[in-house]
Design an enzyme around this catalytic site. Structure first.
Site, PDB file in Angstrom:
ATOM      1  N   ASN A 295       0.815  -1.217   0.000  1.00  0.00           N
ATOM      2  CA  ASN A 295       0.000   0.000   0.000  1.00  0.00           C
ATOM      3  C   ASN A 295       0.848   1.266   0.000  1.00  0.00           C
ATOM      4  OD1 ASN A 295      -2.462  -1.411   0.080  1.00  0.00           O
ATOM      5  ND2 ASN A 295      -2.416  -1.546   2.307  1.00  0.00           N
TER       6      ASN A 295
ATOM      7  N   HIS B 131     -14.555  -0.651   5.656  1.00  0.00           N
ATOM      8  CA  HIS B 131     -13.496  -1.414   6.324  1.00  0.00           C
ATOM      9  C   HIS B 131     -14.020  -2.086   7.591  1.00  0.00           C
ATOM     10  CE1 HIS B 131      -9.691  -2.010   8.614  1.00  0.00           C
ATOM     11  NE2 HIS B 131      -9.213  -2.254   7.408  1.00  0.00           N
TER      12      HIS B 131
ATOM     13  N   GLU C 178     -16.094   5.005   2.831  1.00  0.00           N
ATOM     14  CA  GLU C 178     -14.687   5.180   2.497  1.00  0.00           C
ATOM     15  C   GLU C 178     -14.601   6.064   1.258  1.00  0.00           C
ATOM     16  OE1 GLU C 178     -11.946   1.858   2.778  1.00  0.00           O
ATOM     17  OE2 GLU C 178     -13.583   0.595   3.515  1.00  0.00           O
TER      18      GLU C 178
ATOM     19  N   SER D  14     -10.861  -0.229  -0.363  1.00  0.00           N
ATOM     20  CA  SER D  14      -9.546  -0.861  -0.377  1.00  0.00           C
ATOM     21  C   SER D  14      -9.467  -2.123  -1.210  1.00  0.00           C
ATOM     22  CB  SER D  14      -9.111  -1.173   1.056  1.00  0.00           C
ATOM     23  OG  SER D  14     -10.039  -2.062   1.684  1.00  0.00           O
TER      24      SER D  14
ATOM     25  N   ASP E 243     -13.704   7.900   5.544  1.00  0.00           N
ATOM     26  CA  ASP E 243     -12.405   7.276   5.811  1.00  0.00           C
ATOM     27  C   ASP E 243     -11.641   7.283   4.491  1.00  0.00           C
ATOM     28  OD1 ASP E 243     -10.247   5.623   6.137  1.00  0.00           O
ATOM     29  OD2 ASP E 243     -11.340   3.987   7.071  1.00  0.00           O
TER      30      ASP E 243
ATOM     31  N   HIS F 223      -7.182   5.255   1.668  1.00  0.00           N
ATOM     32  CA  HIS F 223      -6.568   4.907   0.382  1.00  0.00           C
ATOM     33  C   HIS F 223      -6.688   6.023  -0.656  1.00  0.00           C
ATOM     34  CE1 HIS F 223      -5.904   0.659   1.493  1.00  0.00           C
ATOM     35  NE2 HIS F 223      -6.979   0.838   2.224  1.00  0.00           N
TER      36      HIS F 223
ATOM     37  N   LYS G  84      -0.418   4.155   4.281  1.00  0.00           N
ATOM     38  CA  LYS G  84      -0.542   3.927   2.842  1.00  0.00           C
ATOM     39  C   LYS G  84       0.346   4.923   2.095  1.00  0.00           C
ATOM     40  CE  LYS G  84      -4.101   1.483   4.449  1.00  0.00           C
ATOM     41  NZ  LYS G  84      -4.473   1.398   5.883  1.00  0.00           N
TER      42      LYS G  84
END
Length: 379
Positions: A39, A125, A170, A174, A199, A202, A231
């Site tokens: 990541n 997540h 998110e 992910s 969130d 990523h 990440k």
């Protein structure tokens, strides 16, 4: 046999029979293996500037923070990093945490009360889903990125004087590498007087003009923004970006913050340099885009690589055992890719999770594509 032993053996045997057994592997970063499972999107984990900054921080501040933030753990490097983050991302306050997992759980456990309503994307997540299940609020999950489904759920709630509602998503998911429709989400949550929490583990560092992330790219501001440093920052830890009042509320009542040793100040020094590089070295994001185009060009179109604007490139295989076999064959050729199976992803959606980083080059991409084309021979 004690019950714990019996229970553990039965669970492990069942996991092996299902083809879902996880094995811990020691990865050698100095090996010649091509790593497409990391990541470290911007390639900062081995960046000499950051390593030197951490070493200088160690020499000046020592190895650890020595206590929780409210005792003696909060030091000048932490305050400087928080200030840098607020100016970059446009929030009144930033609070530092040791991991994205603890940041997500701290927010949901602390903000939500029994009469509140929580709405989460189904593909959020595990830290978010678990926190929602264990929080006192009533949680509902909506179909991934389905705004009509969310709108329908929100239309049924009654927001009163003592009832609050929160939608959590998110920014970049992910396992699929796709983005949430944040502009529409912000419109819907505003319409229903609901807070929006994003969130962006990523997305931060990868998306946006200077890497500000998913929300900046979508032209919106979330009520609460979570970013992580494991990440694109190439290090570890997380931050909660929010208003002054929300930050003070978390300082007073968030047990993950109050009772955890603060991150080492030397780490905060290194993170400040990482944050600066993210903002100023746009070539890293440009290179990711170029590598993504190259992968699409060299990989056989029939293999079903899911197109994304992020460094996360999933290839759905379906069967867990077949996915593991393909990953093993690639590793024999010196190429490491993520093999993701249920329960991390939905049943029958096991996949190769290919991640690109700014440390890769065109030759690496050609080697990866050639290996996948040969291992997954579609005839």
């Amino acid at each position: 046999m004690p019950l714990f032993n019996q229970r553990h053996q039965q669970a492990l045997i069942a996991r092996q029979q299902q083809g879902l057994y996880r094995q811990l592997q020691c990865h050698n970063v100095n090996s010649h293996e091509l790593n497409f499972a990391s990541n470290d999107y911007l390639g900062l984990a081995q960046e000499p500037i950051i390593i030197t900054a951490w070493q200088q921080g160690l020499a000046k501040y020592g190895a650890g923070s020595t206590a929780s933030p409210l005792v003696t753990g909060f030091q000048t490097p932490h305050a400087d990093l928080e200030q840098q983050l607020t100016e970059w991302l446009g929030y009144q306050r930033a609070l530092l945490f040791n991991s994205g997992f603890s940041a997500n759980q701290a927010v949901l456990f602390t903000l939500l009360q029994a009469q509140d309503q929580l709405f989460q994307d189904k593909l959020n997540h595990a830290s978010l889903i678990e926190a929602g299940m264990l929080s006192p609020a009533k949680m509902k999950r909506f179909v991934h990125n389905d705004m009509a489904a969310l709108q329908q759920q929100l239309s049924k709630i009654k927001v009163g004087i003592d009832t609050a509602s929160l939608v959590v998503t998110e920014g970049v998911f992910s396992m699929d590498g796709d983005c949430a429709p944040l502009a529409l989400l912000r419109e819907i949550t505003t319409q229903h007087q609901t807070w929006l929490m994003v969130d962006d583990a990523h997305g931060c560092g990868v998306l946006g003009d200077t890497g500000q992330g998913s929300c900046h790219q979508a032209g919106i501001k979330a009520d609460i923004l979570i970013i992580t440093f494991g990440k694109a920052f190439g290090i570890q830890g997380a931050a909660v970006l929010c208003s002054q009042d929300t930050a003070e509320y978390l300082v007073q009542f968030a047990r993950h913050y109050i009772y955890s040793t603060a991150m080492p100040p030397a780490q905060a020094v290194a993170l400040r340099h990482a944050c600066s590089l993210i903002q100023t070295q746009s070539w890293r994001r440009e290179k990711l885009h170029a590598l993504s185009e190259s992968l699409n060009h060299h990989l056989d179109n029939s293999l079903g690589l899911i197109p994304t604007i992020t460094p996360i490139k999933p290839m759905i295989i379906g069967d867990s055992c077949q996915t593991m076999a393909i990953a093993a064959q690639l590793q024999q050729r010196g190429i490491k890719v993520g093999a993701i199976r249920p329960p991390t992803v939905a049943p029958h959606s096991a996949r190769l999770r290919i991640t690109l980083t700014a440390n890769h080059n065109e030759d690496d991409i050609r080697q990866l594509a050639k290996a996948i084309n040969e291992v997954i021979d579609v005839g």
